[in-house]
Design a protein around this motif. Sequence first.
Motif, PDB file in Angstrom:
ATOM      1  N   LEU A 180       0.874  -1.184   0.000  1.00  0.00           N
ATOM      2  CA  LEU A 180       0.000   0.000   0.000  1.00  0.00           C
ATOM      3  C   LEU A 180       0.904   1.226   0.000  1.00  0.00           C
ATOM      4  CD1 LEU A 180      -2.729  -0.940   2.649  1.00  0.00           C
ATOM      5  CD2 LEU A 180      -2.793  -1.285   0.187  1.00  0.00           C
ATOM      6  N   SER A 181       0.757   2.082  -0.983  1.00  0.00           N
ATOM      7  CA  SER A 181       1.637   3.251  -1.082  1.00  0.00           C
ATOM      8  C   SER A 181       1.517   4.155   0.130  1.00  0.00           C
ATOM      9  CB  SER A 181       1.324   4.049  -2.360  1.00  0.00           C
ATOM     10  OG  SER A 181      -0.036   4.455  -2.369  1.00  0.00           O
ATOM     11  N   GLN A 182       0.327   4.202   0.728  1.00  0.00           N
ATOM     12  CA  GLN A 182       0.111   4.981   1.945  1.00  0.00           C
ATOM     13  C   GLN A 182      -0.800   4.213   2.887  1.00  0.00           C
ATOM     14  OE1 GLN A 182      -1.321   8.945   1.092  1.00  0.00           O
ATOM     15  NE2 GLN A 182       0.740   9.779   1.161  1.00  0.00           N
ATOM     16  N   LEU A 183      -0.537   4.376   4.163  1.00  0.00           N
ATOM     17  CA  LEU A 183      -1.388   3.768   5.188  1.00  0.00           C
ATOM     18  C   LEU A 183      -1.594   4.798   6.282  1.00  0.00           C
ATOM     19  CD1 LEU A 183      -2.796   1.187   6.285  1.00  0.00           C
ATOM     20  CD2 LEU A 183      -0.663   0.696   7.488  1.00  0.00           C
ATOM     21  N   ASP A 184      -2.846   5.139   6.555  1.00  0.00           N
ATOM     22  CA  ASP A 184      -3.091   6.157   7.582  1.00  0.00           C
ATOM     23  C   ASP A 184      -2.761   5.601   8.958  1.00  0.00           C
ATOM     24  OD1 ASP A 184      -5.901   5.395   9.037  1.00  0.00           O
ATOM     25  OD2 ASP A 184      -5.899   4.772   6.932  1.00  0.00           O
ATOM     26  N   ILE A 185      -2.367   6.476   9.854  1.00  0.00           N
ATOM     27  CA  ILE A 185      -1.889   6.082  11.182  1.00  0.00           C
ATOM     28  C   ILE A 185      -2.969   5.385  11.996  1.00  0.00           C
ATOM     29  CG2 ILE A 185      -2.438   8.338  12.171  1.00  0.00           C
ATOM     30  CD1 ILE A 185       0.544   6.095  13.140  1.00  0.00           C
ATOM     31  N   GLN A 186      -4.223   5.772  11.814  1.00  0.00           N
ATOM     32  CA  GLN A 186      -5.305   5.129  12.554  1.00  0.00           C
ATOM     33  C   GLN A 186      -5.397   3.643  12.213  1.00  0.00           C
ATOM     34  OE1 GLN A 186      -8.607   7.920  11.564  1.00  0.00           O
ATOM     35  NE2 GLN A 186      -8.984   7.930  13.751  1.00  0.00           N
ATOM     36  N   SER A 187      -5.346   3.325  10.943  1.00  0.00           N
ATOM     37  CA  SER A 187      -5.417   1.925  10.518  1.00  0.00           C
ATOM     38  C   SER A 187      -4.237   1.136  11.069  1.00  0.00           C
ATOM     39  CB  SER A 187      -5.441   1.833   8.988  1.00  0.00           C
ATOM     40  OG  SER A 187      -6.597   2.433   8.461  1.00  0.00           O
ATOM     41  N   ALA A 188      -3.053   1.753  11.066  1.00  0.00           N
ATOM     42  CA  ALA A 188      -1.866   1.078  11.581  1.00  0.00           C
ATOM     43  C   ALA A 188      -1.989   0.824  13.082  1.00  0.00           C
ATOM     44  CB  ALA A 188      -0.620   1.911  11.285  1.00  0.00           C
ATOM     45  N   VAL A 189      -2.573   1.764  13.816  1.00  0.00           N
ATOM     46  CA  VAL A 189      -2.764   1.602  15.268  1.00  0.00           C
ATOM     47  C   VAL A 189      -3.744   0.473  15.563  1.00  0.00           C
ATOM     48  CG1 VAL A 189      -3.750   2.694  17.318  1.00  0.00           C
ATOM     49  CG2 VAL A 189      -2.137   3.958  15.890  1.00  0.00           C
ATOM     50  N   TYR A 190      -4.871   0.449  14.864  1.00  0.00           N
ATOM     51  CA  TYR A 190      -5.857  -0.618  15.079  1.00  0.00           C
ATOM     52  C   TYR A 190      -5.272  -1.980  14.722  1.00  0.00           C
ATOM     53  CZ  TYR A 190      -9.637   2.756  15.836  1.00  0.00           C
ATOM     54  OH  TYR A 190     -10.442   3.737  16.353  1.00  0.00           O
ATOM     55  N   LEU A 191      -4.491  -2.025  13.648  1.00  0.00           N
ATOM     56  CA  LEU A 191      -3.857  -3.279  13.253  1.00  0.00           C
ATOM     57  C   LEU A 191      -2.880  -3.748  14.329  1.00  0.00           C
ATOM     58  CD1 LEU A 191      -3.472  -5.348  10.904  1.00  0.00           C
ATOM     59  CD2 LEU A 191      -1.524  -3.952  10.177  1.00  0.00           C
TER      60      LEU A 191
END
Length: 641
Positions: free
Chosen positions: A379-390
Motif C-alpha cells: 500500500l503506497s500509503q497507510l493512515d496512522i489510525q489503521s496502523a494503530v488498530y492493526l
Amino acid sequence: MYNEKVNSENSVEEKERYLETLLELLKENPDTLREIGWDLPKGLIEFLSGKHTNFKNNLTSNRMITGVMDCFNELALNGNPKECILSACELVSTLTIDLTGSDSSDEENEDLLDPNGDEVTTDNEKVSPNKLEIEECMSRNMVESIIDLKAYVLFEFMISVLNYVDTLYPSKFLAMAISAIVLYVRSNVEIVDDVYSILFRVYNFCVSCIASPPSDNLTNANDGSDIEKILEDESILQKKLLSSLSVLTVGSCLKNKSGDLDKIYFNTVMHKKMDESDKDTSILDICYHYYAHLTSLDVDIKGLFEECLEESKNIYDNIPLDSKVSTTEVQEEMNQLVYEVSYAYEIKKLANEKNLDLDQYGVIILSAIYYFSNGTHLLSQLDIQSAVYLYLRCTTASLFSEIYDNKYLESAVRYWLWVSITETSLKDIKIGLQKLPGHIATAFLQMLLMKTCNESNDDLKSIEFELLKRILCFMSESTSYTFLFETLLHCPYITVKIAVLDILRDMMIKFPKVPNDSESNSLCEQYESINTTNSTRMPPKLPPRPYIAINEDRMASIHSVAEISFSAGKKKKRTQGDLLLVLTYMKFFVSLRNKWDLGLLTLINKEISEAFQGEGEPELAFINIANDTLGAYIEETSIHS
C-alpha cells in the motif's frame, strides 16, 4: 512386522540388501503390492535414522536412503493410491521431534557423535560445558535433519500418490493431506530451530501438487455438462485449499522468529548500512516465493490486507467513545476491554467459521514481505489510525493465549507503523492521532511500551523506542504528557519507568524542527512582496517550544513521583532496580536543571546528600556524581542571583 525386525536386529549392510531385495519383489508382484501396499510406509520410514545417515556426505550415495525412496516410488506407482494416501497422512500427522531422551534416540545420538567409537568418556572424567553444549547442538541438529528427511520422503510420496488417484473429487484427498500437513506444522514449529525446512517442504508440496484429470471411465459415466461443472468447482476448491495451507504455514512457522522487518525498513529510511548477516534472507526469499505462488492461485494479498485493516478497525467500533464514558471506573473498564476485544473476536470468529478463510496473520506477514522483495510498499500509503488498530489487534490477543503470540507478525505490524509515519504528511498524522479515542490511544501506547521493554535484542529495542518517541511527538502535548506521567505514577515495573523517564526528558528538551534560515527568509520575502502597502514590521519569531513544555504544575507532579522512588531507594531491602530508578531521576533533573524550579532542585539535592551515601553498590557512586553536579549548579545560580 518383518520390516521392524530387520531394522532393529540386522547390520547396515544387511538392511541395505534387504531393501534392494524388497524393491525387486515389489516390482515383480504389482498385484500383491496393490493389496498390501498400505502397510509398507510405516515400516519403510523407520529405516531413515541417525544410525544410518551421515549428513556430511552426499545423501544420494547412501544406499539405505535411496533404497527407502525407491521402495516408496514403486509403492506410489503400483500401490492402491487411496489406501496409500491414508497411510501417508497418518505418518505425516504424527511426524515430530522426540526430545524426551528415549533410549533409542540416545543410541542414535551416540552413533552420530562418536561414529568411530574411539573416544570413551568414563563416569569419573569431567566433560566441559562447551563440549556438552556442542554435543547437544549436534544431537538436536541431527534429530531435526532426520525429521526433515522423513518429511521429504513422505511429502514426495503424497504428491505422487495424489497425482495417481483416479477420482472426480481430488479435493477430498487433497484436504486429507493438508489436514495432516497442518498437524505436522503445528507440532514442530515450537520445537525446531530451523523452520526454513518446514517452509520449504510445504511450499514444494503446494507448487507440485497438481491433480491428474479423471479417467475416461469416470467422465463417460456422467453427463458432459455435469463433468465440466464438477471439474470447475474442484479446481476452485483445490486452489482454496492450497492457498489456505500456504498462508497458514507462513503465519505459523514464523511465530517464534523476530523477523526484523521493522529494523530493515528503519535502517533503509535512515540510510544506515546493515550487516547482511543480520538479514535472514532465506526466510524472506521463501516467503516471497509463497507470495508469488499465491498470486498464481488468484489470491489478492493486497485486497485481503485492506479487508484486514477494515476488519481490525471494526473490531474496536463497538467500544463506547470517550464522550459516553461518565466515571473513572467505567473508563478503566473500557480500557481493559480494549485489551480483551481482539482475543474475544478471534475466538468467536474461529467458532463461527464456515468458509475456508485465509489466516489473517499470514496475510499480514506477506503484506510486509512484499516490500522486501520489490522495494515498494504493498500500500503506497497507510493512515496512522489503521496502523494503530492493526497493531492492537495483532498484539493484545497474545496476552490471553500463547497461540496468538507471533514475533514475526509483530515485526510486520511495526513495519506498517513506520510506513504510516514516514509515507504520510505530518499534518495528516497529527489529525489521525487526534481522532483516535482516548482509550484506544492509551492502550496502543501501553502495548507498544510494554512490548518494547520486553524486547531482548538491544538493536530492536532502540528502534522500537524510537518508534514510540516519534509517535508521542506526533500526538498532542497533553496526551503524551498524561500517558508518560500516569506510567511513572502507576506502572509497577521499574524498567518501564526508567524507559519512560528517558522519553519524557528527551521530549522536554527537544523541540520540533523549524524551517532553516534560507527557507524562513524566502517566506518572509514572499510575505513582504505580497503586502507592499503594509509597512508594519514583521514580529520577532517566538522561541522554539519543546514537545512537552515545563510548567509549575508539571514540575510539582514529577517532583512528587520522584519522591516516591527516592523513598523506595532509601529502604534497607531496596533492589538494584530501585537505585537505577533513582539514578535515572537524577540524570533527568541534571539534564533539565536550567529549566527546573531552583527550590525543588535544592530539596532534591539535600535529600540525596543525606540518604544516599555509602559504598558497596556501584549505583550510589553515580547517584552522588549526578547530585554533585546538581549541587554545583545550585551554588552557582545562588551566587549569581
